[in-house]
Design an enzyme around this catalytic site. Sequence first.
Site, mmCIF file in Angstrom:
data_model
loop_
_atom_site.group_PDB
_atom_site.id
_atom_site.type_symbol
_atom_site.label_atom_id
_atom_site.label_comp_id
_atom_site.label_asym_id
_atom_site.label_seq_id
_atom_site.Cartn_x
_atom_site.Cartn_y
_atom_site.Cartn_z
ATOM 1 N N CYS A 10 -5.938 3.115 9.751
ATOM 2 C CA CYS A 10 -6.478 4.483 9.849
ATOM 3 C C CYS A 10 -7.993 4.467 10.055
ATOM 4 C CB CYS A 10 -6.096 5.312 8.619
ATOM 5 S SG CYS A 10 -6.617 4.588 7.067
ATOM 6 N N ASP A 15 1.247 -1.396 -4.777
ATOM 7 C CA ASP A 15 0.011 -0.619 -4.682
ATOM 8 C C ASP A 15 -0.896 -1.065 -5.823
ATOM 9 O OD1 ASP A 15 -0.650 2.190 -2.978
ATOM 10 O OD2 ASP A 15 -1.898 1.874 -4.748
ATOM 11 N N SER A 16 -2.200 -0.842 -5.652
ATOM 12 C CA SER A 16 -3.136 -1.201 -6.723
ATOM 13 C C SER A 16 -3.304 -0.059 -7.721
ATOM 14 C CB SER A 16 -4.498 -1.571 -6.124
ATOM 15 O OG SER A 16 -4.972 -0.504 -5.338
ATOM 16 N N ASP A 44 0.312 -0.265 5.243
ATOM 17 C CA ASP A 44 -0.471 0.965 5.470
ATOM 18 C C ASP A 44 -1.723 0.930 4.595
ATOM 19 O OD1 ASP A 44 -1.295 3.496 6.219
ATOM 20 O OD2 ASP A 44 0.142 4.547 4.932
ATOM 21 N N PHE A 48 0.854 -1.200 0.000
ATOM 22 C CA PHE A 48 0.000 0.000 0.000
ATOM 23 C C PHE A 48 0.892 1.253 0.000
ATOM 24 C CE2 PHE A 48 -1.977 -3.413 2.467
ATOM 25 C CZ PHE A 48 -3.175 -3.601 1.799
HETATM 26 C C1 LIG Z 1 -3.372 4.770 3.307
HETATM 27 S S1 LIG Z 1 -2.890 4.778 1.636
HETATM 28 C C2 LIG Z 1 -1.184 4.487 1.731
HETATM 29 C C3 LIG Z 1 -0.361 5.702 1.972
HETATM 30 C C4 LIG Z 1 1.125 5.515 1.840
HETATM 31 N N1 LIG Z 1 1.614 4.406 2.619
HETATM 32 C C5 LIG Z 1 1.825 6.778 2.276
HETATM 33 O O1 LIG Z 1 2.298 6.810 3.408
HETATM 34 O O2 LIG Z 1 1.879 7.730 1.509
HETATM 35 C C6 LIG Z 1 -3.503 3.271 0.999
HETATM 36 C C7 LIG Z 1 -2.991 2.887 -0.382
HETATM 37 O O3 LIG Z 1 -3.465 1.569 -0.667
HETATM 38 C C8 LIG Z 1 -3.749 1.476 -2.039
HETATM 39 N N2 LIG Z 1 -4.662 0.331 -2.143
HETATM 40 C C9 LIG Z 1 -5.984 0.273 -1.891
HETATM 41 N N3 LIG Z 1 -6.425 -0.994 -1.986
HETATM 42 C C10 LIG Z 1 -5.348 -1.762 -2.295
HETATM 43 C C11 LIG Z 1 -5.150 -3.159 -2.494
HETATM 44 N N4 LIG Z 1 -6.157 -4.018 -2.394
HETATM 45 N N5 LIG Z 1 -3.905 -3.586 -2.774
HETATM 46 C C12 LIG Z 1 -2.861 -2.730 -2.873
HETATM 47 N N6 LIG Z 1 -3.000 -1.391 -2.693
HETATM 48 C C13 LIG Z 1 -4.223 -0.926 -2.398
HETATM 49 C C14 LIG Z 1 -4.275 2.826 -2.438
HETATM 50 O O4 LIG Z 1 -4.053 3.065 -3.811
HETATM 51 C C15 LIG Z 1 -3.433 3.751 -1.538
HETATM 52 O O5 LIG Z 1 -2.305 4.201 -2.238
#
Ligand SMILES: C[S@@+](CC[C@H](N)C(=O)[O-])C[C@H]1O[C@@H](n2cnc3c(N)ncnc32)[C@H](O)[C@@H]1O
Length: 394
Positions: free
Chosen positions: A335, A247-248, A295, A226
């Site tokens: 979060c 990340d997705s 995260d 993430f």
């Molecule tokens: C809370 S944010 C992460 C923030 C990042 N760690 C930072 O500190 O800047 C969550 C992230 O998860 C990604 N995301 C959402 N669902 C996902 C999944 N199933 N697998 C991978 N990434 C995912 C979103 O695109 C987003 O970038």
Amino acid sequence: VLAWGVHAVRLKAKGLRRVMRDHPWVFDGDVVAASLPSAPQIVDVLAPDTSFVGRALCNPRSKIALRLLTRDRVPIDDAFVAARLEAAVRYRERVTAGYEAYRVVHSEADGLPGLTVDRYAEVLVVQVHAAALEPFVPVLLDELRRHYQPRGILGRNDAEVRRLEGLPQTVELLYGEVPEVVYYREGEVRLAAAPYTGQKTGAFLDQRENHVRAFELAFGRALDAFCYHGGFALQLARRAERVVAIDSSAAALEQLKALARENGANNIQTVRADAMGALRLLQGRGERFDVIVLDPPAFAKGRAQLPRATAGYKELNLRALKLLDVRGRLVTASCSHHLDEAAFYAMLAEAAADAGRTVRVLERRHQAACHPEILSIPETRYLKLAVLEVVATF
Ligand SMILES: C[S@@+](CC[C@H](N)C(=O)[O-])C[C@H]1O[C@@H](n2cnc3c(N)ncnc32)[C@H](O)[C@@H]1O
């Protein structure tokens, strides 16, 4: 009952109890419906016995009918709003030394319900989530310009919550110029926000202190699941041998690749995938990591989703723990404010037990100080981050 020439909304007993516990929200069912105005506006708030309670932002269309601004009989005017902003700005001066990007206004936690202001170096991004606050946008912009002399201010008003307030969804330039990508330093890393199109207001400022801390925790083979723009990955890459960043979002990974080049980090491998599936795959391949950051987005957006969300967090953490050896570190966040701190650590304990790992808690961390926590408003205490270390099983 009219006071100070404004509409007065009467609380039911439950609404009064809530306000007396120092929480600014009153839900629509906890006010006398007939006393609500027909349009969003500033109102006087009265107790069931009609005594004065305070003044609030009111939206008769919203589930959160009232957002209390003050318990005093003071006018809610430009000077009031400017003073609240000034207090928020002064607090940031105390807690953001050395940072170019941080949250300037965190809504209820700064006594300005429904307002978010983020600063990315020379650019400010504003979000208004309360209809009755809209008339104050001009004074807010004037005051923000006075405090920060920004190059530009963007109104990032496309959040889903605006629909609940009956507000239109727009992204508009409110002042000066705002580039598509805004760069800023965070610790020793050059990071970027995408204010027009990125998640939140363009980046995740609530993790800024944790990003910088991750540099000190890094070694060996690292994984950032993430990762978004790589707030953690870019810090890890300065110490670790290699970093796998998952990340997705294709757009987020493109930004991370560009930032990796800018930072001279050639040890980051980006992977576009569902993080849970990717962790499973890595485990299947027998891969091992020394540091893993998790995260994820908020799994529980409402209380009803909590059991499923907790199961999701547990599965994720279990998978990550299985990829770590003794001395390995798990930096794991949630979060979702619905998953409180005790439940978060209980979930981690279950994940560790199921993974057959004994873990030491190195640190219990939270959101950055620019997202202040107000003790009486549980919604402002939302980000938990545990730094765990796998130890030899006792
Ligand atoms: C809370 S944010 C992460 C923030 C990042 N760690 C930072 O500190 O800047 C969550 C992230 O998860 C990604 N995301 C959402 N669902 C996902 C999944 N199933 N697998 C991978 N990434 C995912 C979103 O695109 C987003 O970038």
